[in-house]
Design a protein around this motif. Structure first.
Motif, PDB file in Angstrom:
ATOM      1  N   VAL A 251     -30.937 -87.014  72.278  1.00 60.26           N
ATOM      2  CA  VAL A 251     -29.482 -86.971  72.273  1.00 60.26           C
ATOM      3  C   VAL A 251     -29.042 -85.706  71.535  1.00 60.26           C
ATOM      4  O   VAL A 251     -29.415 -85.490  70.386  1.00 60.26           O
ATOM      5  CB  VAL A 251     -28.889 -88.212  71.586  1.00 60.26           C
ATOM      6  CG1 VAL A 251     -27.361 -88.101  71.526  1.00 60.26           C
ATOM      7  CG2 VAL A 251     -29.311 -89.468  72.310  1.00 60.26           C
ATOM      8  N   VAL A 252     -28.294 -84.869  72.208  1.00 65.96           N
ATOM      9  CA  VAL A 252     -27.815 -83.632  71.589  1.00 65.96           C
ATOM     10  C   VAL A 252     -26.292 -83.613  71.606  1.00 65.96           C
ATOM     11  O   VAL A 252     -25.659 -84.099  72.537  1.00 65.96           O
ATOM     12  CB  VAL A 252     -28.367 -82.394  72.309  1.00 65.96           C
ATOM     13  CG1 VAL A 252     -29.849 -82.286  72.125  1.00 65.96           C
ATOM     14  CG2 VAL A 252     -28.013 -82.405  73.780  1.00 65.96           C
ATOM     15  N   LYS A 253     -25.747 -83.056  70.572  1.00 63.62           N
ATOM     16  CA  LYS A 253     -24.295 -82.961  70.444  1.00 63.62           C
ATOM     17  C   LYS A 253     -23.922 -81.548  70.033  1.00 63.62           C
ATOM     18  O   LYS A 253     -24.784 -80.726  69.727  1.00 63.62           O
ATOM     19  CB  LYS A 253     -23.797 -83.953  69.384  1.00 63.62           C
ATOM     20  CG  LYS A 253     -24.175 -85.397  69.662  1.00 63.62           C
ATOM     21  CD  LYS A 253     -23.129 -86.088  70.483  1.00 63.62           C
ATOM     22  CE  LYS A 253     -23.468 -87.558  70.667  1.00 63.62           C
ATOM     23  NZ  LYS A 253     -22.379 -88.288  71.317  1.00 63.62           N
ATOM     24  N   VAL A 254     -22.630 -81.283  70.008  1.00 63.61           N
ATOM     25  CA  VAL A 254     -22.169 -79.967  69.591  1.00 63.61           C
ATOM     26  C   VAL A 254     -21.340 -80.086  68.329  1.00 63.61           C
ATOM     27  O   VAL A 254     -20.730 -81.123  68.076  1.00 63.61           O
ATOM     28  CB  VAL A 254     -21.329 -79.289  70.690  1.00 63.61           C
ATOM     29  CG1 VAL A 254     -22.139 -79.140  71.955  1.00 63.61           C
ATOM     30  CG2 VAL A 254     -20.054 -80.048  70.941  1.00 63.61           C
ATOM     31  N   LEU A 255     -21.343 -79.046  67.544  1.00 63.23           N
ATOM     32  CA  LEU A 255     -20.422 -78.927  66.419  1.00 63.23           C
ATOM     33  C   LEU A 255     -19.284 -78.035  66.891  1.00 63.23           C
ATOM     34  O   LEU A 255     -19.516 -76.902  67.302  1.00 63.23           O
ATOM     35  CB  LEU A 255     -21.136 -78.310  65.210  1.00 63.23           C
ATOM     36  CG  LEU A 255     -20.264 -78.057  63.986  1.00 63.23           C
ATOM     37  CD1 LEU A 255     -19.635 -79.344  63.486  1.00 63.23           C
ATOM     38  CD2 LEU A 255     -21.061 -77.391  62.886  1.00 63.23           C
ATOM     39  N   ALA A 256     -18.077 -78.541  66.865  1.00 68.09           N
ATOM     40  CA  ALA A 256     -16.966 -77.807  67.483  1.00 68.09           C
ATOM     41  C   ALA A 256     -15.695 -77.948  66.671  1.00 68.09           C
ATOM     42  O   ALA A 256     -15.578 -78.851  65.857  1.00 68.09           O
ATOM     43  CB  ALA A 256     -16.740 -78.317  68.896  1.00 68.09           C
ATOM     44  N   LEU A 257     -14.751 -77.082  66.927  1.00 68.30           N
ATOM     45  CA  LEU A 257     -13.447 -77.167  66.278  1.00 68.30           C
ATOM     46  C   LEU A 257     -12.445 -77.835  67.208  1.00 68.30           C
ATOM     47  O   LEU A 257     -12.444 -77.602  68.403  1.00 68.30           O
ATOM     48  CB  LEU A 257     -12.940 -75.774  65.901  1.00 68.30           C
ATOM     49  CG  LEU A 257     -13.826 -74.997  64.933  1.00 68.30           C
ATOM     50  CD1 LEU A 257     -13.158 -73.697  64.546  1.00 68.30           C
ATOM     51  CD2 LEU A 257     -14.123 -75.819  63.692  1.00 68.30           C
ATOM     52  N   ARG A 258     -11.611 -78.650  66.648  1.00 65.44           N
ATOM     53  CA  ARG A 258     -10.562 -79.287  67.446  1.00 65.44           C
ATOM     54  C   ARG A 258      -9.615 -78.227  68.006  1.00 65.44           C
ATOM     55  O   ARG A 258      -9.290 -77.259  67.343  1.00 65.44           O
ATOM     56  CB  ARG A 258      -9.777 -80.290  66.602  1.00 65.44           C
ATOM     57  CG  ARG A 258     -10.621 -81.469  66.173  1.00 65.44           C
ATOM     58  CD  ARG A 258      -9.782 -82.578  65.557  1.00 65.44           C
ATOM     59  NE  ARG A 258     -10.639 -83.684  65.155  1.00 65.44           N
ATOM     60  CZ  ARG A 258     -11.066 -84.628  65.972  1.00 65.44           C
ATOM     61  NH1 ARG A 258     -10.674 -84.614  67.245  1.00 65.44           N
ATOM     62  NH2 ARG A 258     -11.847 -85.589  65.537  1.00 65.44           N
ATOM     63  N   GLY A 259      -9.180 -78.462  69.238  1.00 62.92           N
ATOM     64  CA  GLY A 259      -8.325 -77.498  69.910  1.00 62.92           C
ATOM     65  C   GLY A 259      -9.107 -76.517  70.749  1.00 62.92           C
ATOM     66  O   GLY A 259      -8.559 -75.596  71.328  1.00 62.92           O
ATOM     67  N   PHE A 292     -16.429 -82.721  65.831  1.00 59.66           N
ATOM     68  CA  PHE A 292     -15.293 -81.815  65.959  1.00 59.66           C
ATOM     69  C   PHE A 292     -14.540 -81.732  64.637  1.00 59.66           C
ATOM     70  O   PHE A 292     -14.066 -82.740  64.109  1.00 59.66           O
ATOM     71  CB  PHE A 292     -14.367 -82.288  67.077  1.00 59.66           C
ATOM     72  CG  PHE A 292     -15.068 -82.445  68.405  1.00 59.66           C
ATOM     73  CD1 PHE A 292     -15.501 -81.332  69.101  1.00 59.66           C
ATOM     74  CD2 PHE A 292     -15.328 -83.701  68.933  1.00 59.66           C
ATOM     75  CE1 PHE A 292     -16.160 -81.455  70.311  1.00 59.66           C
ATOM     76  CE2 PHE A 292     -15.983 -83.847  70.140  1.00 59.66           C
ATOM     77  CZ  PHE A 292     -16.404 -82.718  70.829  1.00 59.66           C
ATOM     78  N   LEU A 293     -14.433 -80.512  64.123  1.00 57.18           N
ATOM     79  CA  LEU A 293     -13.804 -80.285  62.826  1.00 57.18           C
ATOM     80  C   LEU A 293     -12.394 -79.721  63.009  1.00 57.18           C
ATOM     81  O   LEU A 293     -12.126 -78.977  63.956  1.00 57.18           O
ATOM     82  CB  LEU A 293     -14.632 -79.292  62.002  1.00 57.18           C
ATOM     83  CG  LEU A 293     -16.118 -79.620  61.820  1.00 57.18           C
ATOM     84  CD1 LEU A 293     -16.785 -78.539  60.964  1.00 57.18           C
ATOM     85  CD2 LEU A 293     -16.304 -80.992  61.199  1.00 57.18           C
ATOM     86  N   ASP A 294     -11.505 -80.059  62.081  1.00 57.99           N
ATOM     87  CA  ASP A 294     -10.165 -79.486  62.063  1.00 57.99           C
ATOM     88  C   ASP A 294     -10.224 -78.151  61.325  1.00 57.99           C
ATOM     89  O   ASP A 294     -10.517 -78.120  60.126  1.00 57.99           O
ATOM     90  CB  ASP A 294      -9.180 -80.413  61.356  1.00 57.99           C
ATOM     91  CG  ASP A 294      -8.880 -81.657  62.166  1.00 57.99           C
ATOM     92  OD1 ASP A 294      -8.581 -81.505  63.357  1.00 57.99           O
ATOM     93  OD2 ASP A 294      -8.946 -82.766  61.605  1.00 57.99           O
ATOM     94  N   PRO A 295      -9.942 -77.035  62.019  1.00 53.26           N
ATOM     95  CA  PRO A 295     -10.085 -75.723  61.365  1.00 53.26           C
ATOM     96  C   PRO A 295      -8.825 -75.277  60.644  1.00 53.26           C
ATOM     97  O   PRO A 295      -7.706 -75.569  61.076  1.00 53.26           O
ATOM     98  CB  PRO A 295     -10.376 -74.791  62.541  1.00 53.26           C
ATOM     99  CG  PRO A 295      -9.581 -75.392  63.665  1.00 53.26           C
ATOM    100  CD  PRO A 295      -9.623 -76.892  63.455  1.00 53.26           C
ATOM    101  N   PRO A 296      -8.972 -74.548  59.557  1.00 53.35           N
ATOM    102  CA  PRO A 296      -7.818 -73.871  58.952  1.00 53.35           C
ATOM    103  C   PRO A 296      -7.415 -72.680  59.815  1.00 53.35           C
ATOM    104  O   PRO A 296      -8.264 -72.046  60.456  1.00 53.35           O
ATOM    105  CB  PRO A 296      -8.346 -73.412  57.590  1.00 53.35           C
ATOM    106  CG  PRO A 296      -9.824 -73.322  57.758  1.00 53.35           C
ATOM    107  CD  PRO A 296     -10.216 -74.329  58.795  1.00 53.35           C
ATOM    108  N   THR A 297      -6.133 -72.391  59.874  1.00 54.47           N
ATOM    109  CA  THR A 297      -5.641 -71.302  60.718  1.00 54.47           C
ATOM    110  C   THR A 297      -4.760 -70.354  59.909  1.00 54.47           C
ATOM    111  O   THR A 297      -4.222 -70.720  58.861  1.00 54.47           O
ATOM    112  CB  THR A 297      -4.836 -71.844  61.915  1.00 54.47           C
ATOM    113  OG1 THR A 297      -3.741 -72.636  61.422  1.00 54.47           O
ATOM    114  CG2 THR A 297      -5.717 -72.701  62.807  1.00 54.47           C
TER     115      THR A 297
END
Length: 619
Positions: A251-259, A292-297
């Motif tokens: 099982v593989v997943k991704v690390l990603a940013l929301r949006g 999925f992480l919430d990124p600072p902008t």
């Protein structure tokens, strides 16, 4: 009226006749036919073209009829008697074409047809540089111009001179090569394109180029590469050696940013957080295979660049990160030793640790991000790999992800042997003011994807760049361990030749006068005073400006926010009446030009937006 319409139809049929000259020149250069025969054909071609230029009623007879769905339309156009049936009434024409000649209406993407009445559809006759020639009036009996202020989904960059150069290059290459399959073959355009990519956007890290046909498939290839590299580095492939149980899977997943948004193919959609593009109405099979992480902008507001932090960082006081007097300070690598960098690292490490503990059977296999900024840039990190939307989230609403946060993500993934993917499909090739946003971010990927402006937007082509280490993960004896991914038109000669011409043109100060020769970057193109004024407007939530991109988010209530919002529709209509074609991202309005566009045009666009925005806000 009928004569005018007939002239327009004749012009349509001979529009590309000039391209034949380049084919004839190729045949003559290689002496495949006698010079007298080539000259005779050129004169014959000119005579027939001349008829349309002098508005005679005799349409050319030697039109090439294309098969498929266009055949009914071509058959109709070649019959002068039925062409005369057309009237000034567009609705009558559409109905007549449908009932009598099976010419049906088109289905276009990313558009709710119920919200676009047929009478508002813009009929484009041609394009020259950054302007459309558009039919206007109820009878479409005259032509006006519209400036393509969204760069036709971020693909366009040529001015008229460059467009002509690319057209010549494409015609010559088509005559010389047509299309030949790429596996086990090689030819000059592919070699030249490869060399320019490795020495350009891939300089210092990439050594391999994998060709495909669009940005989304380039991402799919990148995911396959990253997943394999992760498995090799963590020795999970040993479980799949010959003779073992082939039914086992990891099982593989991704690390990603929301949006984030990386394309519309199934794998690319799974590598992004839930969004309007992945909802049940669009993709009922979506599961979201990632952390999925919430990124600072970073945003420009009230004349100053500010950091906008998600809820997780709510306890951090503004004094710890402050504001930035210039955009350059945001990218300053001295921030890497700040307290905020330590906070970011603790957050990323905690999220990865908790995820691994909760899902022991899954692996974070890659990080994928869009470095720095894109139109709807979204950063996606795979749990087996990391995909980074460099700097900006484009389709997600033009968010500029904090470069410091992205660097922290990349470094932490490197420490964990998680491959890093930069999605530069939108941000690559000067959209952010540099050839590759990796230069702004200050770190290198293992894999990177490019498309859109790579060919000047003239023809689809995409590439996935990778390191030798990625290539070696597939270079083994069993055929089934090769990268079994390919496209019928991989590395097609026309696309490669066009890309090579565009890459050289955009970075040459002699052809692109916006390049600063000493730094290899674009000059500041948007009027800074106007940008500041807009950012201080009471109806503006935030502004993002970098390279060829300007975006503003309108202050709205929750009902009118995000991608489905129609709040900006009337503003966009006013701008179209002024001759500027734009499409919003919900309540986010953006402008985009090409790397060669003059600063005067950038200022004209922004000035008109500022004026119309004031009228829109008062209304």
């Amino acid at each position: 009226m009928q004569i005018q319409r007939k002239m327009v139809n004749q012009a349509k049929m001979v529009r590309y006749r000039h391209l034949v000259f380049h084919i004839l020149e190729f045949l003559q250069m290689h002496q495949l036919y006698p010079d007298e025969q080539i000259l005779k054909f050129k004169i014959e071609l000119l005579n027939k073209t001349n008829k349309s230029l002098h508005h005679t009623e005799d349409a050319p007879q030697d039109i090439i009829i294309y098969g498929g769905r266009s055949a009914p339309l071509v058959t109709f156009l070649l019959n002068p008697n039925v062409v005369q049936e057309l009237r000034g009434d567009k609705q009558f024409n559409l109905q007549m074409l449908k009932e009598s000649y099976q010419v049906t209406r088109l289905n276009v993407g990313i558009t709710q047809h119920k919200l676009v009445p047929e009478e508002t559809v813009m009929v484009i006759d041609s394009r020259c540089g950054e302007k459309f020639s558009v039919y206007k009036g109820s009878g479409n009996d005259s032509i006006t111009q519209q400036f393509d202020a969204c760069a036709s989904w971020w693909t366009q960059g040529p001015d008229p001179a460059f467009q002509a150069e690319l057209a010549r290059e494409m015609a010559y290459t088509a005559a010389r090569f047509g299309h030949v399959m790429f596996p086990e073959n090689v030819y000059e355009p592919a070699l030249k394109c490869d060399e320019l990519l490795i020495d350009g956007v891939g300089k210092g890290w990439a050594s391999r180029v994998y060709f495909s046909d669009n940005g989304s498939t380039a991402i799919e290839i990148a995911l396959k590469m990253a997943f394999r590299k992760f498995c090799v580095d963590h020795e999970t492939l040993l479980e799949f050696s010959e003779g073992r149980d082939e039914k086992k899977h990891i099982v593989v997943k991704v690390l990603a940013l929301r949006g984030s948004y990386h394309g519309d193919t199934l794998g690319a959609m799974e590598a992004q957080a839930p969004s309007p593009y992945t909802g049940f109405l669009q993709q009922p099979w979506y599961t979201g295979k990632g952390l999925f992480l919430d990124p600072p902008t970073d945003i420009l507001f009230n004349g100053a660049w500010n950091l906008s932090l998600p809820e997780f960082f709510a306890e951090i006081s503004p004094e710890e990160y402050g504001t930035f007097s210039t955009r350059d300070e945001i990218f300053d690598k001295s921030r890497d030793t700040s307290t905020l960098a330590t906070t970011y690292l603790a957050y990323v490490s905690k999220q990865l640790q908790e995820y691994s503990g909760n899902t022991q059977s899954a692996h974070v296999g890659a990080l994928i991000i869009e470095p720095d900024m894109t139109m709807i840039i979204q950063t996606t990190i795979l749990l087996r790999w990391l995909i980074v939307s460099a700097v900006i989230h484009g389709a997600g609403g033009m968010h500029m992800v904090d470069p410091l946060f992205q660097r922290v993500l990349v470094n932490e993934c490197r420490n964990r042997k998680i491959p890093v993917i930069f999605d530069e499909v939108f941000t690559g090739f000067w959209h952010l003011g540099v050839e590759t946003p990796a230069e702004l971010l200050g770190c290198k990927p293992d894999i990177a994807c490019y498309a859109k402006l790579m060919t000047g937007g003239m023809i689809p082509l995409a590439v996935t760049l990778a390191t030798d280490a990625l290539f070696d993960s597939f270079s083994r004896d069993p055929k089934l361990q090769a990268l079994l991914h390919g496209h019928s038109y991989s590395a097609h000669a026309m696309g490669c030749a066009t890309a090579a011409k565009a890459i050289e043109w955009f970075k040459d100060p002699d052809t692109n006068h916006n390049i600063i020769p000493q730094g290899g970057i674009l000059r500041e193109l948007w009027d800074e005073e106007l940008v500041q004024q807009i950012s201080c407007h009471s109806a503006v939530q935030r502004v993002v400006v970098i390279g060829t991109i300007f975006a503003l988010e309108l202050k709205v209530d929750a009902f009118n926010s995000r991608y489905a919002s129609l709040y900006a529709k009337s503003l966009l209509q006013m701008l179209r009446e002024d001759g500027f074609f734009m499409r919003p991202l919900g309540n986010v309005v953006y402008l985009m030009c090409g790397p060669c566009t003059s600063p005067e045009i950038y200022r004209e666009l922004l000035s008109k937006l500022y004026i119309r925005f004031g009228e829109f806000n008062r209304a």
